[in-house]
Scaffold this motif. Structure first.
Motif, PDB file in Angstrom:
ATOM      1  N   THR A  53     -46.263 -21.261  -0.489  1.00 37.59           N
ATOM      2  CA  THR A  53     -45.380 -20.094  -0.504  1.00 37.59           C
ATOM      3  C   THR A  53     -43.936 -20.472  -0.167  1.00 37.59           C
ATOM      4  OG1 THR A  53     -46.038 -19.569   1.767  1.00 37.59           O
ATOM      5  CG2 THR A  53     -47.201 -18.420   0.010  1.00 37.59           C
ATOM      6  N   ARG A  54     -43.761 -21.552   0.602  1.00 36.58           N
ATOM      7  CA  ARG A  54     -42.393 -21.981   0.921  1.00 36.58           C
ATOM      8  C   ARG A  54     -41.700 -22.521  -0.333  1.00 36.58           C
ATOM      9  NH1 ARG A  54     -39.089 -26.129   3.436  1.00 36.58           N
ATOM     10  NH2 ARG A  54     -37.611 -25.027   4.779  1.00 36.58           N
ATOM     11  N   ARG A  83     -42.458 -21.699  -3.365  1.00 34.59           N
ATOM     12  CA  ARG A  83     -42.255 -20.545  -4.240  1.00 34.59           C
ATOM     13  C   ARG A  83     -40.991 -19.790  -3.837  1.00 34.59           C
ATOM     14  NH1 ARG A  83     -46.996 -16.138  -4.307  1.00 34.59           N
ATOM     15  NH2 ARG A  83     -46.108 -15.781  -2.231  1.00 34.59           N
ATOM     16  N   PHE A  84     -40.783 -19.646  -2.527  1.00 35.50           N
ATOM     17  CA  PHE A  84     -39.566 -18.973  -2.051  1.00 35.50           C
ATOM     18  C   PHE A  84     -38.319 -19.802  -2.375  1.00 35.50           C
ATOM     19  CE2 PHE A  84     -36.347 -18.999   1.343  1.00 35.50           C
ATOM     20  CZ  PHE A  84     -35.716 -17.827   0.995  1.00 35.50           C
ATOM     21  N   ALA A 104     -37.434 -19.469  -5.832  1.00 33.86           N
ATOM     22  CA  ALA A 104     -36.855 -18.145  -6.103  1.00 33.86           C
ATOM     23  C   ALA A 104     -35.381 -18.084  -5.697  1.00 33.86           C
ATOM     24  CB  ALA A 104     -37.650 -17.056  -5.381  1.00 33.86           C
ATOM     25  N   ASN A 105     -34.984 -18.940  -4.741  1.00 34.96           N
ATOM     26  CA  ASN A 105     -33.560 -19.045  -4.383  1.00 34.96           C
ATOM     27  C   ASN A 105     -32.705 -19.375  -5.612  1.00 34.96           C
ATOM     28  OD1 ASN A 105     -32.824 -18.536  -1.713  1.00 34.96           O
ATOM     29  ND2 ASN A 105     -33.517 -20.524  -0.978  1.00 34.96           N
ATOM     30  N   SER A 122     -33.135 -18.370  -8.686  1.00 30.64           N
ATOM     31  CA  SER A 122     -33.282 -17.499  -9.855  1.00 30.64           C
ATOM     32  C   SER A 122     -32.070 -16.617 -10.141  1.00 30.64           C
ATOM     33  CB  SER A 122     -34.552 -16.662  -9.740  1.00 30.64           C
ATOM     34  OG  SER A 122     -34.491 -15.827  -8.610  1.00 30.64           O
ATOM     35  N   SER A 169     -35.262 -15.372 -13.363  1.00 27.27           N
ATOM     36  CA  SER A 169     -36.531 -15.169 -12.662  1.00 27.27           C
ATOM     37  C   SER A 169     -37.536 -16.182 -13.191  1.00 27.27           C
ATOM     38  CB  SER A 169     -37.055 -13.759 -12.917  1.00 27.27           C
ATOM     39  OG  SER A 169     -36.122 -12.802 -12.453  1.00 27.27           O
ATOM     40  N   GLU A 192     -38.424 -31.356  -0.417  1.00 23.98           N
ATOM     41  CA  GLU A 192     -38.224 -30.012  -0.980  1.00 23.98           C
ATOM     42  C   GLU A 192     -37.940 -30.079  -2.487  1.00 23.98           C
ATOM     43  OE1 GLU A 192     -36.728 -27.788   3.121  1.00 23.98           O
ATOM     44  OE2 GLU A 192     -35.239 -28.658   1.769  1.00 23.98           O
TER      45      GLU A 192
END
Lengths: 441, 100
Positions: free
Chosen positions: B26-27, B29-30, B33-34, B36, B41, B88
């Motif tokens: 989930t990290r 994925r977040f 998303a930064n 996008s 998206s 990362e």
């Protein structure tokens, strides 16, 4: 809030009760079955809309109610291109249709009361919503009473255009009606304010229009700050290159430390500590503070009661539990930009989705800002920053080299700026890949 | 009563779904998303900014390192690349590669 199983089920029943009784007329309700924690979001701008959309992706059982008075989304970023005549209002106005399909309840209403003890939100329409988590993304309030004479009557002719919409359209009409050789007087509020480079970009965009349509006209910038508050070398270079700045024949005149103290809409003057400045069109942006809903919730605790302090890891208010503040209303190290509102919306959705799943929120989050400004002359430039949690200062700060501005304006960045606008709009509102954007860069 | 049971089950399904989500990074994925607001998206871009969806992970990591050390010229990307660790880069690369 680390929910255990018992709490989770209790919460579920609470949500079920609400869903059963709150069948509201006039609400575009897509889903009512989500039985997880009740999350009420106030404001469907870059922060609130993004948060709502991403929370439904990352914690699908959360029951999300989104309250927003406007029928459509009008973008503040890119609204200066309307003043330049590059785009029309329709090009920066986008639908909420896709967002409405994602959230459990979309409520077209205005919040009038918040009870943070009972954890309820009440709207002008008389509806009350219970919450486990309240997310306030109301943007800014403009403090007209800080500028003498800027009353309801004066506001009919003196635009701020710092919230995009009818204000933007009216200011554009005023600029169109201004004779060649006229003077446009515009102001910059004291920091912190929404969109730090926005006023200086506005000067560029309006100057580009004057250069094309009424080249004898002038722009006077009255800045409440001592100096250009954002991207200074790039704005000075753009004004110099395109608009004669620094010469005897400059289209733009810049006056720092010139906070407007009063306006006179009949005489068309703006008064600073030093002088009365007369304009054919005047555009005064009063000082900003966190949105009125933050006042209702009692979370304007920072910066002399004007802004809201938050825990960077969850965006929860430091003074009221279970109230989270996104976007421009929050007092942070981040600039008050559309990109930051969009990304902090995701950051809060990430933190809450982890909590709802029984996990800890990320102890060392990372979030970014990218902000383009256009010159109106086919070029643009940026500031870009990565902010990371720093244990030593208990804050979010840029690592080495992770903060900076363009070396110079460029055509490619104008193309990127247009692409950014479309991507951030789509990301915020859930617009499909096939969406037919009409905005031009 | 039946309604209550159904909703209680819905709650349990919710827990089960969350459990599955635990398998997702989930990290990553977040962090992805930064990206996008510029790259679209799920890394699917409108306009001049390149898409990231479906990129080969090795290529993604190599480009990020290139932006950071300056070997690949950039506008905004040197700043962004300087804000993340190599681990990362790898995590985001894996996430974008998984998007079809």
């Amino acid at each position: 809030m680390a929910l255990n199983r018992r709490d989770f089920l209790k919460t579920s029943f609470g949500a079920a009760g609400l869903a059963a009784t709150a069948g509201l007329a006039g609400c575009a309700t897509a889903k009512t079955g989500s039985a997880g924690p009740k999350v009420v979001v106030v404001g469907a701008g870059f922060g609130g809309a993004t948060f709502a959309r991403y929370l439904k992706m990352w914690a699908p059982t959360a029951h999300v109610t989104l309250i927003e008075p406007n029928a459509q989304f009008t973008s503040c970023p890119f609204s200066n291109t309307v003043l330049a005549g590059i785009n029309k209002m329709d090009d920066i106005t986008l639908p909420y249709d896709n967002l409405k399909q994602v959230v459990d309840k979309f409520v077209p209403d205005t919040v009038t009361a918040i009870d943070t003890t009972k954890q309820t939100v009440t709207t002008a329409g008389g509806h009350t919503f219970a919450y486990d988590k309240l997310v306030l993304a109301g943007g800014i309030e403009l403090l007209f009473d800080k500028v003498q004479g800027y009353d309801a009557e004066a506001q009919k002719t003196v635009m701020h255009a710092w919230k995009a919409g009818p204000q933007t359209a009216t200011l554009r009409k005023q600029l169109e009606a201004m004779p060649d050789g006229g003077t446009f007087v515009m102001s910059v509020p004291m920091a912190p304010y929404r969109c730090p480079p926005g006023p200086y970009e506005r000067a560029c965009m309006v100057a580009s229009y004057f250069k094309r349509a009424k080249p004898r006209s002038k722009i006077i910038i009255l800045d409440g700050n001592p100096d250009i508050a954002s991207k200074k070398p790039l704005f000075v270079a753009a004004w110099t290159k395109h608009f004669g700045y620094g010469t005897g024949n400059s289209m733009i005149e810049y006056r720092g430390n010139n906070q407007p103290r009063a306006v006179d809409a009949r005489k068309m003057t703006v008064t600073t500590e030093f002088e009365d400045v007369k304009g054919d069109v005047i555009n005064v942006v009063p000082p900003n503070r966190a949105a009125p809903v933050c006042g209702l919730a009692g979370v304007r605790d920072g910066s002399n009661g004007n802004w809201c302090t938050i825990d960077y890891r969850t965006f929860e208010s430091k003074v009221v539990k279970n109230v989270h503040i996104l976007g421009d209303s929050a007092l942070t190290n981040f600039p008050k930009s559309g990109s930051v509102a969009n990304n902090t919306g995701k950051m809060c959705a990430y933190a809450l989705s982890e909590q709802f799943a029984g996990r800890q929120a990320d102890p060392s989050p990372v979030v970014t800002n990218t902000c383009y400004s256009g010159t109106g002359m086919g070029t643009a430039f940026h500031v870009a920053t990565v902010f990371r949690w720093d244990e030593a200062t208990q804050s979010m700060v840029p690592p080495k080299d992770a903060n900076g501005i363009s070396s110079a304006e460029s055509e490619i960045e104008w193309a990127y700026m247009e692409s950014w606008a479309k991507n951030v709009w789509a990301d915020t509102l859930g617009l499909p890949q096939s969406y037919n954007f009409t905005a031009k860069g | 009563m039946n309604k209550k049971i159904t909703l209680a089950l819905a709650g349990l399904v919710g827990l089960a779904v969350s459990g599955i989500a635990g398998a997702v990074d989930t990290r990553a994925r977040f962090m992805a998303a930064n990206c996008s607001y510029c790259h679209g998206s799920d890394g699917k871009s409108h306009g001049a900014i390149p898409s990231l969806a479906g990129l080969e992970p090795g290529y993604f990591v190599q480009q990020m390192k290139g932006f950071r050390d300056g070997s690949r010229p950039a506008t905004v990307m040197k700043k962004h690349a300087s804000g993340y660790t190599d681990a990362e880069y790898e995590a985001m690369a894996k996430y974008f590669a998984s998007i079809k």
